[in-house]
Motif scaffolding. Structure first.
Motif, short mmCIF file in Angstrom:
data_model
loop_
_atom_site.label_atom_id
_atom_site.label_comp_id
_atom_site.label_asym_id
_atom_site.label_seq_id
_atom_site.Cartn_x
_atom_site.Cartn_y
_atom_site.Cartn_z
N ASP A 183 0.86 -1.19 0.00
CA ASP A 183 0.00 0.00 0.00
C ASP A 183 0.90 1.24 0.00
N GLU A 184 1.12 1.79 -1.18
CA GLU A 184 2.04 2.92 -1.33
C GLU A 184 1.61 4.16 -0.54
N GLU A 185 0.33 4.31 -0.30
CA GLU A 185 -0.16 5.49 0.41
C GLU A 185 0.30 5.53 1.87
N LEU A 186 0.72 4.39 2.40
CA LEU A 186 1.21 4.35 3.78
C LEU A 186 2.49 5.17 3.93
N LEU A 187 3.20 5.34 2.83
CA LEU A 187 4.42 6.13 2.85
C LEU A 187 4.16 7.55 3.33
N TYR A 188 3.02 8.12 2.98
CA TYR A 188 2.71 9.49 3.37
C TYR A 188 2.73 9.66 4.89
N SER A 189 2.12 8.73 5.59
CA SER A 189 2.08 8.86 7.06
C SER A 189 3.47 8.75 7.66
N VAL A 190 4.32 7.91 7.07
CA VAL A 190 5.70 7.81 7.55
C VAL A 190 6.41 9.14 7.33
N ILE A 191 6.24 9.72 6.15
CA ILE A 191 6.85 11.02 5.86
C ILE A 191 6.32 12.09 6.81
N HIS A 192 5.01 12.10 7.04
CA HIS A 192 4.42 13.08 7.97
C HIS A 192 5.07 12.95 9.35
N GLY A 193 5.15 11.72 9.85
CA GLY A 193 5.72 11.51 11.17
C GLY A 193 7.18 11.90 11.25
N MET A 194 7.95 11.56 10.21
CA MET A 194 9.37 11.92 10.19
C MET A 194 9.54 13.44 10.14
N ALA A 195 8.76 14.09 9.29
CA ALA A 195 8.87 15.55 9.15
C ALA A 195 8.48 16.26 10.44
N LEU A 196 7.38 15.84 11.04
CA LEU A 196 6.93 16.48 12.28
C LEU A 196 7.98 16.30 13.38
N TYR A 197 8.53 15.11 13.49
CA TYR A 197 9.55 14.86 14.51
C TYR A 197 10.78 15.74 14.26
N GLN A 198 11.20 15.83 13.01
CA GLN A 198 12.36 16.66 12.70
C GLN A 198 12.09 18.14 12.98
N MET A 199 10.88 18.59 12.71
CA MET A 199 10.55 19.98 13.00
C MET A 199 10.62 20.25 14.49
N ARG A 200 10.21 19.29 15.28
CA ARG A 200 10.21 19.47 16.74
C ARG A 200 11.54 19.13 17.38
N HIS A 201 12.38 18.38 16.66
CA HIS A 201 13.71 17.98 17.16
C HIS A 201 14.74 18.23 16.06
N PRO A 202 15.05 19.48 15.77
CA PRO A 202 15.88 19.80 14.62
C PRO A 202 17.31 19.26 14.67
N ARG A 203 17.78 18.90 15.83
CA ARG A 203 19.15 18.38 15.93
C ARG A 203 19.23 16.87 15.71
N GLU A 204 18.08 16.21 15.67
CA GLU A 204 18.07 14.75 15.51
C GLU A 204 18.43 14.39 14.08
N THR A 205 19.44 13.54 13.92
CA THR A 205 19.87 13.12 12.58
C THR A 205 19.94 11.60 12.43
N ASP A 206 19.71 10.87 13.51
CA ASP A 206 19.81 9.40 13.47
C ASP A 206 18.71 8.83 12.59
N PRO A 207 19.06 8.21 11.45
CA PRO A 207 18.03 7.70 10.54
C PRO A 207 17.15 6.62 11.18
N VAL A 208 17.70 5.85 12.10
CA VAL A 208 16.88 4.83 12.78
C VAL A 208 15.81 5.51 13.60
N ARG A 209 16.19 6.50 14.36
CA ARG A 209 15.23 7.23 15.20
C ARG A 209 14.17 7.93 14.35
N LEU A 210 14.60 8.59 13.28
CA LEU A 210 13.67 9.32 12.42
C LEU A 210 12.68 8.38 11.75
#
Length: 172
Positions: free
Chosen positions: A95-122
């Motif tokens: 289900d390719e549309e599930l990718l959107y929610s992953v991107i949303h979550g990653m982007a929101l987390y990065q916006m709130r934690h701008p110093r986080e760069t660990d790809p596993v965590r993101l």
């Protein structure tokens, strides 16, 4: 006593209904330069928060509009870089549309934690958003391709899940 209970119940329902409404979408046609994107950051963050909380089955048209808006913003923002490794997202093949929610979550987390760069965590943050939304969906919560993700999420082991997916991808 009954009147107080009724007033409390109505207040709670009103708060819940207000929480379900998408915040106003910024106007993507206004995004021409880096400063335009920076000015929209707060409103985009609110929309991303709404997308990360709102069940897939509700407000489908508004979700679609909001998704398009935030994806345009993410693509043009110079101070945010969302790098998705699809190897850790095997469910996207189903289900390719599930990718959107992953991107949303990653982007929101990065916006709130701008110093986080660990790809596993993101990736774990993005997948956790997806899992929370999928758990509210009858279809996705029962889908075979979501079992591992949902199991890891329930056990609070999303980062372990991401590491396992990376290891498996390297073996192939």
């Amino acid at each position: 006593m009954v009147l107080r209970l009724l007033i409390c119940l109505i207040s709670l329902l009103a708060l819940d209904a207000a929480a379900q409404h998408c915040p106003p979408l910024p106007d993507p046609s206004a995004w021409k330069q880096a400063e335009d994107f920076r000015r929209s950051r707060d409103s985009v963050e609110k929309v991303l928060g709404w997308l990360c909380r709102s069940p897939f089955s509700e407000h489908r048209l508004k979700r679609s509009e909001a998704n398009a808006c935030v994806l345009l913003w993410i693509a043009g923002a110079t101070d945010l870089r969302v790098e998705v490794d699809t190897r850790v997202l095997p469910f996207v093949q189903e289900d390719e549309e599930l990718l959107y929610s992953v991107i949303h979550g990653m982007a929101l987390y990065q916006m709130r934690h701008p110093r986080e760069t660990d790809p596993v965590r993101l990736h774990a943050e993005g997948i956790a958003v997806l899992a929370a939304l999928a758990s509210q969906s009858e279809t996705l919560s029962e889908a075979k391709y979501m079992r591992e993700v949902l199991r890891a999420w329930r056990r609070e082991r999303i980062e372990d899940y991401v590491r396992e997916q990376i290891s498996e991808a390297r073996r192939h």
